[in-house]
Every structure is written in C-alpha cells, then in structure tokens.
Write a protein that holds these residues in place. Structure first.
Motif, mmCIF file in Angstrom:
data_model
loop_
_atom_site.group_PDB
_atom_site.id
_atom_site.type_symbol
_atom_site.label_atom_id
_atom_site.label_comp_id
_atom_site.label_asym_id
_atom_site.label_seq_id
_atom_site.Cartn_x
_atom_site.Cartn_y
_atom_site.Cartn_z
ATOM 1 N N TYR A 1 5.766 -9.036 8.696
ATOM 2 C CA TYR A 1 7.074 -7.874 8.805
ATOM 3 C C TYR A 1 6.745 -6.486 7.838
ATOM 4 O O TYR A 1 5.950 -6.928 7.277
ATOM 5 C CB TYR A 1 8.649 -8.228 8.132
ATOM 6 C CG TYR A 1 9.364 -9.080 9.013
ATOM 7 C CD1 TYR A 1 9.779 -9.060 10.045
ATOM 8 C CD2 TYR A 1 9.359 -10.075 9.107
ATOM 9 C CE1 TYR A 1 10.275 -10.023 11.229
ATOM 10 C CE2 TYR A 1 10.232 -11.611 9.612
ATOM 11 C CZ TYR A 1 10.327 -11.670 10.599
ATOM 12 O OH TYR A 1 10.515 -11.848 11.312
ATOM 13 N N PHE A 2 7.226 -5.280 8.398
ATOM 14 C CA PHE A 2 6.052 -3.958 8.035
ATOM 15 C C PHE A 2 7.893 -3.944 7.370
ATOM 16 O O PHE A 2 8.571 -2.740 8.096
ATOM 17 C CB PHE A 2 5.264 -3.086 8.181
ATOM 18 C CG PHE A 2 3.785 -3.923 8.719
ATOM 19 C CD1 PHE A 2 3.234 -4.318 8.248
ATOM 20 C CD2 PHE A 2 4.320 -4.747 9.927
ATOM 21 C CE1 PHE A 2 2.459 -5.171 8.803
ATOM 22 C CE2 PHE A 2 3.380 -5.415 10.261
ATOM 23 C CZ PHE A 2 2.002 -5.171 9.944
ATOM 24 N N ILE A 3 7.634 -3.308 6.008
ATOM 25 C CA ILE A 3 9.573 -3.023 5.028
ATOM 26 C C ILE A 3 8.690 -1.483 4.995
ATOM 27 O O ILE A 3 7.089 -1.779 4.070
ATOM 28 C CB ILE A 3 9.559 -3.576 4.398
ATOM 29 C CG1 ILE A 3 10.028 -4.561 5.174
ATOM 30 C CG2 ILE A 3 11.069 -2.850 3.969
ATOM 31 C CD1 ILE A 3 10.461 -6.213 4.428
ATOM 32 N N ARG A 4 8.604 -0.247 5.051
ATOM 33 C CA ARG A 4 8.314 0.976 4.993
ATOM 34 C C ARG A 4 9.668 1.889 4.850
ATOM 35 O O ARG A 4 10.330 1.406 5.178
ATOM 36 C CB ARG A 4 7.149 1.496 5.154
ATOM 37 C CG ARG A 4 7.284 1.691 6.889
ATOM 38 C CD ARG A 4 6.315 1.977 7.302
ATOM 39 N NE ARG A 4 5.825 1.867 8.937
ATOM 40 C CZ ARG A 4 5.391 1.029 9.875
ATOM 41 N NH1 ARG A 4 5.168 -0.429 9.189
ATOM 42 N NH2 ARG A 4 6.054 0.482 10.771
ATOM 43 N N ALA B 1 14.982 -0.633 -1.482
ATOM 44 C CA ALA B 1 14.400 -1.874 -1.844
ATOM 45 C C ALA B 1 14.078 -2.202 -3.133
ATOM 46 O O ALA B 1 14.550 -2.425 -3.896
ATOM 47 C CB ALA B 1 14.025 -3.286 -0.685
ATOM 48 N N VAL B 2 13.358 -0.954 -3.297
ATOM 49 C CA VAL B 2 12.375 -0.833 -5.276
ATOM 50 C C VAL B 2 13.239 0.263 -6.044
ATOM 51 O O VAL B 2 13.809 -0.556 -7.421
ATOM 52 C CB VAL B 2 11.225 0.094 -4.766
ATOM 53 C CG1 VAL B 2 10.777 0.366 -6.107
ATOM 54 C CG2 VAL B 2 9.509 -0.469 -4.087
ATOM 55 N N CYS C 1 5.072 0.679 0.847
ATOM 56 C CA CYS C 1 4.844 -0.284 2.466
ATOM 57 C C CYS C 1 4.381 -1.381 2.048
ATOM 58 O O CYS C 1 3.453 -1.506 1.580
ATOM 59 C CB CYS C 1 3.310 0.809 3.198
ATOM 60 S SG CYS C 1 3.252 2.523 3.711
ATOM 61 N N PHE C 2 5.063 -1.827 2.752
ATOM 62 C CA PHE C 2 5.343 -3.146 2.283
ATOM 63 C C PHE C 2 4.580 -4.506 3.839
ATOM 64 O O PHE C 2 5.388 -4.059 4.682
ATOM 65 C CB PHE C 2 5.889 -4.226 1.513
ATOM 66 C CG PHE C 2 6.521 -3.442 0.466
ATOM 67 C CD1 PHE C 2 6.175 -3.966 -0.710
ATOM 68 C CD2 PHE C 2 7.910 -2.791 0.321
ATOM 69 C CE1 PHE C 2 6.833 -3.351 -2.491
ATOM 70 C CE2 PHE C 2 8.424 -1.788 -1.174
ATOM 71 C CZ PHE C 2 7.703 -2.407 -1.765
ATOM 72 N N TYR D 1 0.784 -0.882 0.305
ATOM 73 C CA TYR D 1 -0.046 0.226 0.283
ATOM 74 C C TYR D 1 0.854 1.943 0.158
ATOM 75 O O TYR D 1 2.120 0.963 0.488
ATOM 76 C CB TYR D 1 -1.033 -0.100 0.664
ATOM 77 C CG TYR D 1 -0.112 -0.686 2.661
ATOM 78 C CD1 TYR D 1 -0.021 0.574 3.608
ATOM 79 C CD2 TYR D 1 -0.215 -1.455 2.868
ATOM 80 C CE1 TYR D 1 0.334 0.881 4.672
ATOM 81 C CE2 TYR D 1 0.040 -2.000 3.900
ATOM 82 C CZ TYR D 1 0.860 -1.212 5.168
ATOM 83 O OH TYR D 1 1.221 -1.014 6.441
ATOM 84 N N PRO D 2 0.782 2.464 -1.081
ATOM 85 C CA PRO D 2 1.347 3.335 -1.308
ATOM 86 C C PRO D 2 0.882 4.422 0.185
ATOM 87 O O PRO D 2 -0.640 4.400 0.200
ATOM 88 C CB PRO D 2 1.284 3.940 -2.303
ATOM 89 C CG PRO D 2 -0.496 3.508 -2.683
ATOM 90 C CD PRO D 2 0.005 2.098 -1.781
#
Length: 183
Positions: free
Chosen positions: A133-136, A143-144, A121-122, A106-107
């Motif tokens: 896990y939340f990766i943001r 990462a992107v 936000c991943f 989600y952006p």
C-alpha cells in the motif's frame, strides 16, 4: 487464585489511556474553524492490537479537496471492517510506529506560493499477504503527526515540525499550507 479472562486488557487500556492523554495536550478544539466554509473532518482510527497501536486505513475510490480536520478516535480491538465495496476497495492496519520508523519512505519536496513543503510517502507491505500500500499526502501527514504526538519519539526521517514545540509548529504548518493551498 482468579485468572483474568482478558490478560492483555490492562495493557491495552493503558496504551489507549496514554495515547489519549498525549493527544489531549495538543488538542486545539475549534481554534481554526474560521479558516474555511468548506470544512470536513477525517477520522484517524486507532486500534490496539498485539501490544501496539495501529492506524486503520481504507482505500477510497474518490478524492475531495477541502479543509480537512483530523479527528482521532479509538475503536474496539475486536473490530472487523465490513466495507461497502462500491465505496471502499480495501481496509488494512499499519502499526503507528511505522510512521516514525518506516521500512520504505521517500519524501517529495515541492514549493507552493514561495513556501517549501514535504509530502511524506510511505510504502507499507502487509505481512499477512504481501500486498503493498502507498500512503502519502494528507493521510501520511496526519499519520506522522499522530505518531509524533502519541509515541513521543524522533522519526528516522526529517519532518517539518519542531519536535520541541510540536503544537506551535503543527499550527504554523497548517496555517501556511492552508494559506497557500488551492483547496
């Protein structure tokens, strides 16, 4: 007929060599070293396992707000993390292609100093044990970008980069974010 002791080694080496070649094309060196006296680097560790590149993450206990430069490094596929529990709560791997084709994404759109930005936000669920896990934030942004460079694929979500001119658009975003950031 001789058998290789490590039949996956050539594939692993090719995967890593291809990634290094793509990264070198977009390496800007010290071009932006003049932007801040408070400079830090963050290692973006990649490991080749099961025929794919994975990013190695740590869950840290503190955050710092400074100009951060990503430094991509490759670690041995046999690496086993032994973190200091006072500094690192957990260590986990995420396949690099997850940052282009995530299951849960989600952006978060925000405006700062009149400029629009997207925070990626991943949500990643580790298949071995179901831990989520939340990766943001900056971690997700790095990462992107690394996934875009190495995998050369279009993501399943919108990105703020021009995929036909990735280097220039990444530089533009970096400069714009740095100029508007309160870091």
């Amino acid at each position: 007929m001789s058998r290789s002791r490590h039949p996956q080694e050539p594939d692993r080496n090719n995967l890593i060599d291809d990634a290094k070649t793509r990264l070198k094309k977009l390496d800007v060196g010290a071009k932006y070293s003049h932007l801040s006296s408070h400079k830090y680097s963050v290692l973006v560790p990649l490991v080749a396992r099961e025929g794919k590149l994975h990013l190695l993450f740590t869950v840290r206990s503190e955050k710092k707000k400074k100009l951060v430069t990503p430094v991509v490094g490759f670690i041995d596929h046999n690496f086993e993390a032994q973190p200091n529990p006072d500094e690192v709560k957990d260590v986990f791997l995420v396949p690099l292609d997850y940052f282009l084709h995530p299951r849960v994404y989600y952006p978060y759109h925000f405006t700062q100093a009149g400029h629009s930005f997207v925070m990626h936000c991943f949500e990643y669920r580790r298949p071995e044990d179901g831990v989520t896990y939340f990766i943001r934030g900056l971690t997700a942004r790095f990462a992107v970008v690394v996934a875009l460079i190495i995998l050369e694929q279009k993501p399943t979500f919108e990105v703020e980069y021009n995929l036909n001119d990735l280097l220039s658009s990444c530089e533009k975003q970096l400069l714009l974010y740095h100029a508007t950031s309160k870091l």
